[in-house]
Each structure stands twice: as C-alpha cells, then as structure tokens.
Design a protein around this motif. Sequence first.
Motif, PDB file in Angstrom:
ATOM      1  N   ASN A 290      98.843   8.809  30.187  1.00  0.00           N
ATOM      2  CA  ASN A 290      98.380   7.912  31.249  1.00  0.00           C
ATOM      3  C   ASN A 290      96.860   7.913  31.397  1.00  0.00           C
ATOM      4  O   ASN A 290      96.330   7.425  32.391  1.00  0.00           O
ATOM      5  CB  ASN A 290      99.023   8.312  32.580  1.00  0.00           C
ATOM      6  CG  ASN A 290     100.535   8.260  32.532  1.00  0.00           C
ATOM      7  OD1 ASN A 290     101.107   7.292  32.024  1.00  0.00           O
ATOM      8  ND2 ASN A 290     101.187   9.294  33.041  1.00  0.00           N
ATOM      9  N   GLY A 291      96.159   8.460  30.402  1.00  0.00           N
ATOM     10  CA  GLY A 291      94.712   8.510  30.483  1.00  0.00           C
ATOM     11  C   GLY A 291      94.209   9.373  31.616  1.00  0.00           C
ATOM     12  O   GLY A 291      93.173   9.076  32.210  1.00  0.00           O
ATOM     13  N   ASP A 292      94.947  10.447  31.936  1.00  0.00           N
ATOM     14  CA  ASP A 292      94.582  11.276  33.083  1.00  0.00           C
ATOM     15  C   ASP A 292      94.447  12.746  32.702  1.00  0.00           C
ATOM     16  O   ASP A 292      94.614  13.623  33.549  1.00  0.00           O
ATOM     17  CB  ASP A 292      95.630  11.125  34.183  1.00  0.00           C
ATOM     18  CG  ASP A 292      97.035  11.505  33.692  1.00  0.00           C
ATOM     19  OD1 ASP A 292      97.185  11.787  32.488  1.00  0.00           O
ATOM     20  OD2 ASP A 292      97.961  11.510  34.525  1.00  0.00           O
ATOM     21  N   ALA A 293      94.119  13.015  31.443  1.00  0.00           N
ATOM     22  CA  ALA A 293      94.011  14.399  30.991  1.00  0.00           C
ATOM     23  C   ALA A 293      92.638  14.653  30.378  1.00  0.00           C
ATOM     24  O   ALA A 293      92.053  13.779  29.751  1.00  0.00           O
ATOM     25  CB  ALA A 293      95.105  14.709  29.966  1.00  0.00           C
ATOM     26  N   ALA A 294      92.124  15.868  30.603  1.00  0.00           N
ATOM     27  CA  ALA A 294      90.864  16.297  29.992  1.00  0.00           C
ATOM     28  C   ALA A 294      91.182  17.114  28.745  1.00  0.00           C
ATOM     29  O   ALA A 294      92.039  18.000  28.779  1.00  0.00           O
ATOM     30  CB  ALA A 294      90.055  17.130  30.971  1.00  0.00           C
ATOM     31  N   ARG A 295      90.511  16.799  27.656  1.00  0.00           N
ATOM     32  CA  ARG A 295      90.736  17.516  26.409  1.00  0.00           C
ATOM     33  C   ARG A 295      89.410  17.779  25.703  1.00  0.00           C
ATOM     34  O   ARG A 295      88.435  17.055  25.929  1.00  0.00           O
ATOM     35  CB  ARG A 295      91.647  16.706  25.481  1.00  0.00           C
ATOM     36  CG  ARG A 295      93.068  16.540  25.981  1.00  0.00           C
ATOM     37  CD  ARG A 295      93.910  15.750  25.017  1.00  0.00           C
ATOM     38  NE  ARG A 295      95.272  15.562  25.502  1.00  0.00           N
ATOM     39  CZ  ARG A 295      96.195  14.820  24.892  1.00  0.00           C
ATOM     40  NH1 ARG A 295      95.886  14.184  23.773  1.00  0.00           N
ATOM     41  NH2 ARG A 295      97.404  14.716  25.403  1.00  0.00           N
ATOM     42  N   PRO A 296      89.359  18.793  24.832  1.00  0.00           N
ATOM     43  CA  PRO A 296      88.134  19.025  24.048  1.00  0.00           C
ATOM     44  C   PRO A 296      87.845  17.831  23.143  1.00  0.00           C
ATOM     45  O   PRO A 296      88.750  17.287  22.497  1.00  0.00           O
ATOM     46  CB  PRO A 296      88.475  20.275  23.222  1.00  0.00           C
ATOM     47  CG  PRO A 296      89.585  20.937  23.969  1.00  0.00           C
ATOM     48  CD  PRO A 296      90.380  19.832  24.587  1.00  0.00           C
ATOM     49  N   GLN A 297      86.598  17.416  23.115  1.00  0.00           N
ATOM     50  CA  GLN A 297      86.154  16.346  22.225  1.00  0.00           C
ATOM     51  C   GLN A 297      85.413  17.007  21.064  1.00  0.00           C
ATOM     52  O   GLN A 297      84.451  17.732  21.270  1.00  0.00           O
ATOM     53  CB  GLN A 297      85.218  15.397  22.960  1.00  0.00           C
ATOM     54  CG  GLN A 297      85.817  14.815  24.239  1.00  0.00           C
ATOM     55  CD  GLN A 297      84.772  14.131  25.082  1.00  0.00           C
ATOM     56  OE1 GLN A 297      84.041  13.253  24.616  1.00  0.00           O
ATOM     57  NE2 GLN A 297      84.671  14.528  26.351  1.00  0.00           N
ATOM     58  N   ILE A 298      85.874  16.754  19.851  1.00  0.00           N
ATOM     59  CA  ILE A 298      85.339  17.421  18.668  1.00  0.00           C
ATOM     60  C   ILE A 298      84.863  16.383  17.662  1.00  0.00           C
ATOM     61  O   ILE A 298      85.567  15.410  17.387  1.00  0.00           O
ATOM     62  CB  ILE A 298      86.387  18.349  18.022  1.00  0.00           C
ATOM     63  CG1 ILE A 298      86.850  19.409  19.032  1.00  0.00           C
ATOM     64  CG2 ILE A 298      85.818  19.020  16.777  1.00  0.00           C
ATOM     65  CD1 ILE A 298      88.004  20.262  18.531  1.00  0.00           C
ATOM     66  N   ARG A 299      83.671  16.604  17.128  1.00  0.00           N
ATOM     67  CA  ARG A 299      83.139  15.732  16.091  1.00  0.00           C
ATOM     68  C   ARG A 299      82.581  16.588  14.961  1.00  0.00           C
ATOM     69  O   ARG A 299      81.819  17.521  15.184  1.00  0.00           O
ATOM     70  CB  ARG A 299      82.032  14.831  16.642  1.00  0.00           C
ATOM     71  CG  ARG A 299      81.454  13.873  15.601  1.00  0.00           C
ATOM     72  CD  ARG A 299      80.432  12.938  16.202  1.00  0.00           C
ATOM     73  NE  ARG A 299      79.274  13.672  16.701  1.00  0.00           N
ATOM     74  CZ  ARG A 299      78.220  13.095  17.265  1.00  0.00           C
ATOM     75  NH1 ARG A 299      78.216  11.790  17.442  1.00  0.00           N
ATOM     76  NH2 ARG A 299      77.202  13.820  17.671  1.00  0.00           N
ATOM     77  N   SER A 300      82.994  16.280  13.738  1.00  0.00           N
ATOM     78  CA  SER A 300      82.539  17.003  12.562  1.00  0.00           C
ATOM     79  C   SER A 300      81.982  16.004  11.561  1.00  0.00           C
ATOM     80  O   SER A 300      82.658  15.026  11.224  1.00  0.00           O
ATOM     81  CB  SER A 300      83.704  17.789  11.947  1.00  0.00           C
ATOM     82  OG  SER A 300      83.309  18.407  10.745  1.00  0.00           O
ATOM     83  N   MET A 301      80.760  16.231  11.091  1.00  0.00           N
ATOM     84  CA  MET A 301      80.114  15.292  10.187  1.00  0.00           C
ATOM     85  C   MET A 301      79.425  16.029   9.038  1.00  0.00           C
ATOM     86  O   MET A 301      78.706  17.005   9.261  1.00  0.00           O
ATOM     87  CB  MET A 301      79.065  14.452  10.933  1.00  0.00           C
ATOM     88  CG  MET A 301      79.639  13.487  11.955  1.00  0.00           C
ATOM     89  SD  MET A 301      80.543  12.142  11.182  1.00  0.00           S
ATOM     90  CE  MET A 301      81.033  11.218  12.657  1.00  0.00           C
ATOM     91  N   LEU A 302      79.618  15.520   7.823  1.00  0.00           N
ATOM     92  CA  LEU A 302      78.927  16.007   6.638  1.00  0.00           C
ATOM     93  C   LEU A 302      78.151  14.840   6.055  1.00  0.00           C
ATOM     94  O   LEU A 302      78.718  13.759   5.854  1.00  0.00           O
ATOM     95  CB  LEU A 302      79.919  16.563   5.616  1.00  0.00           C
ATOM     96  CG  LEU A 302      79.349  17.017   4.278  1.00  0.00           C
ATOM     97  CD1 LEU A 302      78.451  18.238   4.473  1.00  0.00           C
ATOM     98  CD2 LEU A 302      80.480  17.332   3.308  1.00  0.00           C
ATOM     99  N   GLY A 303      76.847  15.003   5.811  1.00  0.00           N
ATOM    100  CA  GLY A 303      76.078  13.857   5.359  1.00  0.00           C
ATOM    101  C   GLY A 303      74.914  14.222   4.472  1.00  0.00           C
ATOM    102  O   GLY A 303      74.479  15.372   4.391  1.00  0.00           O
ATOM    103  N   ILE A 304      74.386  13.196   3.781  1.00  0.00           N
ATOM    104  CA  ILE A 304      73.192  13.321   2.979  1.00  0.00           C
ATOM    105  C   ILE A 304      72.345  12.089   3.241  1.00  0.00           C
ATOM    106  O   ILE A 304      72.878  10.976   3.353  1.00  0.00           O
ATOM    107  CB  ILE A 304      73.520  13.458   1.468  1.00  0.00           C
ATOM    108  CG1 ILE A 304      72.224  13.588   0.654  1.00  0.00           C
ATOM    109  CG2 ILE A 304      74.353  12.287   0.986  1.00  0.00           C
ATOM    110  CD1 ILE A 304      72.469  13.934  -0.803  1.00  0.00           C
TER     111      ILE A 304
END
Length: 315
Positions: A290-304
């Motif tokens: 229902n869009g009413d929960a808090a969760r960890p937001q994780i972003r992983s990026m590998l770049g050149i």
Amino acid sequence: MKKYLFACLLLTTVIMVHAQDETVKQLQTDANRTITKDPNDTTVKTWKTGGVFNFNIAQGSLSNWAAGGDKFSLALNSLLSTYAFYTKGKHHWDNTLDLNLAYLNTTSQGTRKNDDRIDLVSKYAYDLAKKWDVGLLFNFRSQMLKGFDYADDNSKTLTSKFLSPAYVLLSPGVTYKPVPEFSIFLSPVTTRWTVVMDDSLSARGAYGVDSSKHIKTEFGAFATVNFFKEFSKTISFKSRADLYSNYLHNPQNIDVYWTNLLTMKLGRVFAITYALDLIYDDDVRLFGPNGDAARPQIRSMLGIGLSYRFSNIKK
C-alpha cells in the motif's frame, strides 16, 4: 524473457556509462597540498578551490538480434563536484557541492532519470586541540528535476522534484580526528527540516510531512563518520555515514545516509569506480503493498569514464 533481456541490457549500459566522481581522491589530495604562490604576489592566499566535471555517453542498437533486447539505448551521465576550503589560523571553513544528473533512454521504456542529486555541505570550525575542533555544520540535499515511480503498464506517479523533498540540517558539534584518514562529528542538538513544496506530494503526506503541510521540523542527535584511505597512487577508498535520531518521534528509528566510493585511476583522464549507497529514512514510506512501508534504499554502480579537474593549487 523480455524483462530479463532488458535488465541485462540496462545493467550492461549502466556499467559502461555510469562514472562516479574521481573527486574523492583528488579533492582530498588538493586539500592537504601546500599552495604555491608567485614570489611577487604578497597577497595571503587562504582559499583552496577546485573540482571535477565528468560527462559520459553510451549508445547501443540492435537489428535482427536473435538474443533479443531493445533496438536502441542511450545513456547520459554528468557530474560536477566542487570545493572551497578556507583556513586562517585556527579557523576553518570547508564547503563542498556535488551535482549529479543522469538519464537512460531505451526503445521499450522511453526516457527515464536514473540519477539526480544536489548535496551541499558547509562547515565552520575552530581548533580546540590537535585532534579536536568545535563548529557548526550545514547540509542541504535535494534533486533538480522531477522523478517518477513507473508501473508495469508504463504509467507513472510523481515521487519527487526540486525541493520536494529537500533536507536542511543545522548542527553545532565537535569533531574528533585521531588520524588524517578518519574523523567523527557529533552533535546532540541538531535541527532538521524536511521540505515538500509540491502540493500534490504534500497532500499525500509524503516524506513524513503532515498532510497539506510543506515543512516538517525535527530535533535530535546527529553524527557523521568520514573515512578516506589512499592505498596507492591509483587506488583510493572513501566512505561517509550520516546518522540522525529524531527525539520527537521514534528516536530508536535512526535515519541512515551512507555512501562508499572505490576509485582506481587509469592514466590522467580515465578512472574506474565502484559506488555503493544505502539510505534508510523511516519517514520515506513509498514501499510495501500500500506504499506505506519504509525500506532500505540501495544503489550499486560500477563505471568507467572521462573527467576534467580544475584547481587553484599549483602542483
């Protein structure tokens, strides 16, 4: 199957395109380097300024490709990271500004934003002892453009825009720096404002702001832990963790903003980077059925990517 193929293409594009800033290593080096002056210049130079600008682009296309995938993809990523450091006697004023913006366009998904960040940190401090200083820290975080949540049918819902949300933090405190690579800033009396200026988002009570209100004021404790290590001339690691506890509501639920960046230089203009970011904010309840929960937001990026550095410091 299309979803898996698209995911593979998207991951490959991000890996080849998304170059995070090489700033961490270079800015730290610049901050500790002695400024060289013209002998004829009698002006006392107390400012060290500079930064890095990165821009990356990648394009792909498929025609009669048996493995499948999007016929066309284009990814753009830009970064501007600047600094201005002032030092005079026991007084220090450090300022950093990071701007990130990236877009991805594919045949099946159209154009979507996949990175957008404004992060300004300004700190004045006065040295108390060799390893201690006292000062005032100001932090502003937001984004530049509109962001959306996309459903399976490609319909979209507005989730963010400039100043919706924005986080403004004012924190007096002390810094302990036992070694050059590590420091801790602590404040038991910090004020934080969450700003949601968009009427539609504020009406939904997004980001913890009361329904139809635009600003939420919090009072609590704040700590930021910073680590930087240069393992060699080409490899460095930077980590920053911000922790905040709101005394007025659920103080046990600590908000976390944690960024990590591993950088490896390839010559003067190329760098490979791996970035891992984690955010947890108990007031950001955009998840769950229902869009009413808090969760960890994780972003992983590998770049050149390519980068251009500028500075008023002579090598």
